[in-house]
Write a protein that holds these residues in place. Structure first.
Motif, PDB file in Angstrom:
ATOM      1  N   SER A  27     -10.530  71.238  44.822  1.00  0.00           N
ATOM      2  CA  SER A  27      -9.961  70.819  46.108  1.00  0.00           C
ATOM      3  C   SER A  27      -9.927  72.020  47.046  1.00  0.00           C
ATOM      4  CB  SER A  27      -8.562  70.240  45.910  1.00  0.00           C
ATOM      5  OG  SER A  27      -8.612  69.061  45.150  1.00  0.00           O
ATOM      6  N   GLY A  28     -11.063  72.354  47.586  1.00  0.00           N
ATOM      7  CA  GLY A  28     -11.178  73.483  48.496  1.00  0.00           C
ATOM      8  C   GLY A  28     -11.342  74.804  47.757  1.00  0.00           C
ATOM      9  N   THR A 159     -18.237  82.730  41.307  1.00  0.00           N
ATOM     10  CA  THR A 159     -18.373  82.552  42.750  1.00  0.00           C
ATOM     11  C   THR A 159     -17.537  81.367  43.198  1.00  0.00           C
ATOM     12  OG1 THR A 159     -20.627  83.437  42.718  1.00  0.00           O
ATOM     13  CG2 THR A 159     -19.989  82.143  44.631  1.00  0.00           C
ATOM     14  N   VAL A 160     -16.704  81.586  44.212  1.00  0.00           N
ATOM     15  CA  VAL A 160     -15.920  80.492  44.785  1.00  0.00           C
ATOM     16  C   VAL A 160     -16.341  80.304  46.239  1.00  0.00           C
ATOM     17  CG1 VAL A 160     -13.976  80.867  43.234  1.00  0.00           C
ATOM     18  CG2 VAL A 160     -13.988  82.007  45.443  1.00  0.00           C
ATOM     19  N   SER A 161     -16.470  79.045  46.630  1.00  0.00           N
ATOM     20  CA  SER A 161     -16.862  78.734  47.999  1.00  0.00           C
ATOM     21  C   SER A 161     -16.474  77.296  48.297  1.00  0.00           C
ATOM     22  CB  SER A 161     -18.367  78.960  48.193  1.00  0.00           C
ATOM     23  OG  SER A 161     -18.712  78.889  49.573  1.00  0.00           O
ATOM     24  N   SER A 162     -16.882  76.801  49.470  1.00  0.00           N
ATOM     25  CA  SER A 162     -16.563  75.425  49.854  1.00  0.00           C
ATOM     26  C   SER A 162     -17.421  75.044  51.051  1.00  0.00           C
ATOM     27  CB  SER A 162     -15.077  75.296  50.207  1.00  0.00           C
ATOM     28  OG  SER A 162     -14.821  75.864  51.473  1.00  0.00           O
ATOM     29  N   ILE A 163     -17.236  73.806  51.498  1.00  0.00           N
ATOM     30  CA  ILE A 163     -17.951  73.349  52.692  1.00  0.00           C
ATOM     31  C   ILE A 163     -17.161  73.610  53.966  1.00  0.00           C
ATOM     32  CG2 ILE A 163     -19.244  71.594  51.442  1.00  0.00           C
ATOM     33  CD1 ILE A 163     -17.286  69.495  52.504  1.00  0.00           C
ATOM     34  N   SER A 164     -15.981  74.196  53.852  1.00  0.00           N
ATOM     35  CA  SER A 164     -15.063  74.270  54.996  1.00  0.00           C
ATOM     36  C   SER A 164     -15.579  75.112  56.150  1.00  0.00           C
ATOM     37  CB  SER A 164     -13.704  74.810  54.535  1.00  0.00           C
ATOM     38  OG  SER A 164     -13.835  76.125  54.024  1.00  0.00           O
ATOM     39  N   LYS A 165     -16.176  76.258  55.855  1.00  0.00           N
ATOM     40  CA  LYS A 165     -16.520  77.195  56.926  1.00  0.00           C
ATOM     41  C   LYS A 165     -17.907  76.935  57.504  1.00  0.00           C
ATOM     42  CE  LYS A 165     -12.601  79.298  56.351  1.00  0.00           C
ATOM     43  NZ  LYS A 165     -12.065  78.518  55.226  1.00  0.00           N
ATOM     44  N   ARG A 166     -18.933  76.905  56.659  1.00  0.00           N
ATOM     45  CA  ARG A 166     -20.280  76.707  57.190  1.00  0.00           C
ATOM     46  C   ARG A 166     -20.446  75.337  57.832  1.00  0.00           C
ATOM     47  NH1 ARG A 166     -26.266  76.457  54.283  1.00  0.00           N
ATOM     48  NH2 ARG A 166     -27.410  77.238  56.096  1.00  0.00           N
ATOM     49  N   LEU A 174     -13.153  70.278  49.866  1.00  0.00           N
ATOM     50  CA  LEU A 174     -14.086  70.250  48.750  1.00  0.00           C
ATOM     51  C   LEU A 174     -14.679  71.645  48.569  1.00  0.00           C
ATOM     52  CD1 LEU A 174     -16.436  67.448  47.651  1.00  0.00           C
ATOM     53  CD2 LEU A 174     -17.096  69.827  47.362  1.00  0.00           C
ATOM     54  N   GLY A 175     -14.376  72.233  47.425  1.00  0.00           N
ATOM     55  CA  GLY A 175     -14.898  73.549  47.088  1.00  0.00           C
ATOM     56  C   GLY A 175     -15.455  73.548  45.681  1.00  0.00           C
ATOM     57  N   TRP A 176     -15.763  74.763  45.201  1.00  0.00           N
ATOM     58  CA  TRP A 176     -16.343  74.841  43.859  1.00  0.00           C
ATOM     59  C   TRP A 176     -16.205  76.243  43.270  1.00  0.00           C
ATOM     60  CZ3 TRP A 176     -19.446  73.339  48.109  1.00  0.00           C
ATOM     61  CH2 TRP A 176     -20.209  74.348  48.679  1.00  0.00           C
ATOM     62  N   VAL A 177     -16.292  76.262  41.958  1.00  0.00           N
ATOM     63  CA  VAL A 177     -16.473  77.496  41.197  1.00  0.00           C
ATOM     64  C   VAL A 177     -17.847  77.403  40.539  1.00  0.00           C
ATOM     65  CG1 VAL A 177     -15.655  78.962  39.321  1.00  0.00           C
ATOM     66  CG2 VAL A 177     -14.009  77.620  40.670  1.00  0.00           C
ATOM     67  N   ILE A 178     -18.623  78.477  40.630  1.00  0.00           N
ATOM     68  CA  ILE A 178     -19.883  78.553  39.888  1.00  0.00           C
ATOM     69  C   ILE A 178     -19.781  79.735  38.934  1.00  0.00           C
ATOM     70  CG2 ILE A 178     -22.390  78.680  39.993  1.00  0.00           C
ATOM     71  CD1 ILE A 178     -22.257  77.827  42.891  1.00  0.00           C
ATOM     72  N   THR A 201      -4.773  68.133  38.474  1.00  0.00           N
ATOM     73  CA  THR A 201      -4.683  67.322  39.699  1.00  0.00           C
ATOM     74  C   THR A 201      -5.807  66.301  39.667  1.00  0.00           C
ATOM     75  OG1 THR A 201      -6.123  68.786  40.983  1.00  0.00           O
ATOM     76  CG2 THR A 201      -3.765  69.310  40.969  1.00  0.00           C
ATOM     77  N   LEU A 202      -5.811  65.423  40.673  1.00  0.00           N
ATOM     78  CA  LEU A 202      -6.836  64.389  40.724  1.00  0.00           C
ATOM     79  C   LEU A 202      -8.182  64.917  41.202  1.00  0.00           C
ATOM     80  CD1 LEU A 202      -4.761  61.392  42.122  1.00  0.00           C
ATOM     81  CD2 LEU A 202      -5.466  61.812  39.767  1.00  0.00           C
ATOM     82  N   GLY A 203      -8.217  66.131  41.706  1.00  0.00           N
ATOM     83  CA  GLY A 203      -9.484  66.718  42.104  1.00  0.00           C
ATOM     84  C   GLY A 203      -9.870  66.381  43.529  1.00  0.00           C
TER      85      GLY A 203
END
Length: 375
Positions: A27-28, A159-166, A174-178, A201-203
């Protein structure tokens, strides 16, 4: 599965190979950071975080009983890491190092050589990297972003990132760990544990997950180019205008959405700190800038670069007038300054704005509180 595969493809296309098994959706980016810190460090251990840096790193770690130790970034050197200071902060209880490039609040972007320097330190002390790369595509001024996972051959990189900024959708969460681990240091148990932590959490929203493959693959490049150009133009304009203001020294950024400005507090005796300076700036001129004490870097303030052009120009005019009222220097300079007065200050700014109008494009439509006149 399709959303995770889309993230893996997205990462691989940037030189950091990943498979669907390496991706965990969150979640982000904030939750991504929380999960990885929780995975790597136990209560009583410590993680290293940048100074100045995003304060959420400390908030998350301290809530889990994990200590944070600062390593310094160097404003005089494009906000590069002070490698010697970083090494001095490492001890037997250091569980991870958080790296943020491009940086909030600094706007620093690390070269490939500097990325390798940091990786070499982590390799020497066998410490994993948490790479906060949420601003990975907001890079300008002829700089290039080098993902840590694209450079590291031996050190595990989360690596942590998300769709929030770009993609300009912070509210979609919505984010992710790779997990990038070419050397095989991360065990299957650790991967399973990371997945289990997400189940508290529910994700992330299932609707946004469904849209993610199209978001990552089909958003036109022209959209990204417009945003980056807008931020770059504003960066140059803010830097030009604030550089002409007595008592302030902006540090030109190369990425992210922010610029740091150093305050010569010795010449503003009315104010004891950056907090008092920015509070008075808000009270007298209705311009809100964030005091960098929030980022553990007193004596600076942070500007947001994605405000509309007309608001940015007005903010710079008001900052200059505020500094004119409060700036104090030796008798000769004070006398000269009083003779020129408010008209000269505005004249210098107007001349700079005239020159910048030829390169500034796009009005933007963001309404950010920073540097904006309040009703």
């Amino acid at each position: 599965m399709e959303a995770r595969q889309a993230v893996a493809d997205y990462s691989t296309s940037m030189g950091a190979p990943a498979s669907v098994q390496d991706v965990v959706l969150t979640s982000g980016c904030s939750q991504a950071l929380e999960l990885v810190i929780n995975l790597l460090a136990n209560p009583g251990q410590n993680i290293l975080v940048p100074r100045p840096g995003f304060p959420l790193y400390q908030t998350l770690a301290h809530s889990m009983g994990i200590e944070t130790k600062f390593y310094d970034l160097q404003p005089e050197n494009g906000w590069k890491v002070d490698i010697g200071h970083m090494i001095s902060q490492i001890d037997g209880e250091t569980a991870a190092i958080i790296i943020n490039s491009p940086s909030n609040p600094c706007g620093g972007v690390f070269s490939r050589e500097h990325v390798q320097e940091i990786i070499d330190v982590c390799d020497m002390y066998r410490i994993p990297i948490i790479a906060d790369e949420v601003y990975e595509h907001v890079v300008y001024n002829d700089k290039e972003h080098y993902p840590f996972a694209s450079v590291s051959e031996t050190v595990p990189v989360f690596t942590v990132s998300s769709i929030s900024k770009r993609f300009l959708v912070p509210g979609w969460r919505l984010g992710w760990v790779i997990v990038h681990d070419r050397a095989g240091a991360i065990t299957d148990d650790m991967r399973r544990c990371l997945t289990s932590l997400t189940q508290r959490t529910l994700g992330p929203c299932s609707i946004v997950q469904g849209a993610l493959p199209d978001i990552l693959k089909s958003t036109p490049q022209s959209s990204f180019d417009f945003t980056t150009q807008l931020v770059q133009n504003n960066s140059r304009m803010f830097y030009k205008l604030i550089s002409g203001t007595k008592g302030l020294k902006p540090i030109e950024p190369a990425g992210a959405l922010y610029m740091m400005v150093k305050i010569d507090l010795d010449n503003f005796p009315t104010f004891k700190s950056d907090i008092e300076f920015t509070e008075s700036l808000m009270s007298e001129e209705s311009v809100f800038c964030l005091p960098a004490s929030c980022f553990s870097m007193p004596g600076f303030f942070r500007i947001v670069l994605c405000v509309p052009k007309d608001k940015a120009i007005e903010a710079c005019e008001r900052i200059a007038l505020f500094c004119q009222r409060h700036y104090q220097c030796d008798d000769h300079l004070t006398t000269s300054f009083k003779k020129t007065g408010k008209v000269a200050i505005l004249s210098r700014i107007t001349s700079s704005v005239y020159l910048l109008n030829n390169v500034q494009t796009g009005e933007g439509n963001s309404r950010i509180a920073n540097n904006q006149r309040l009703p």
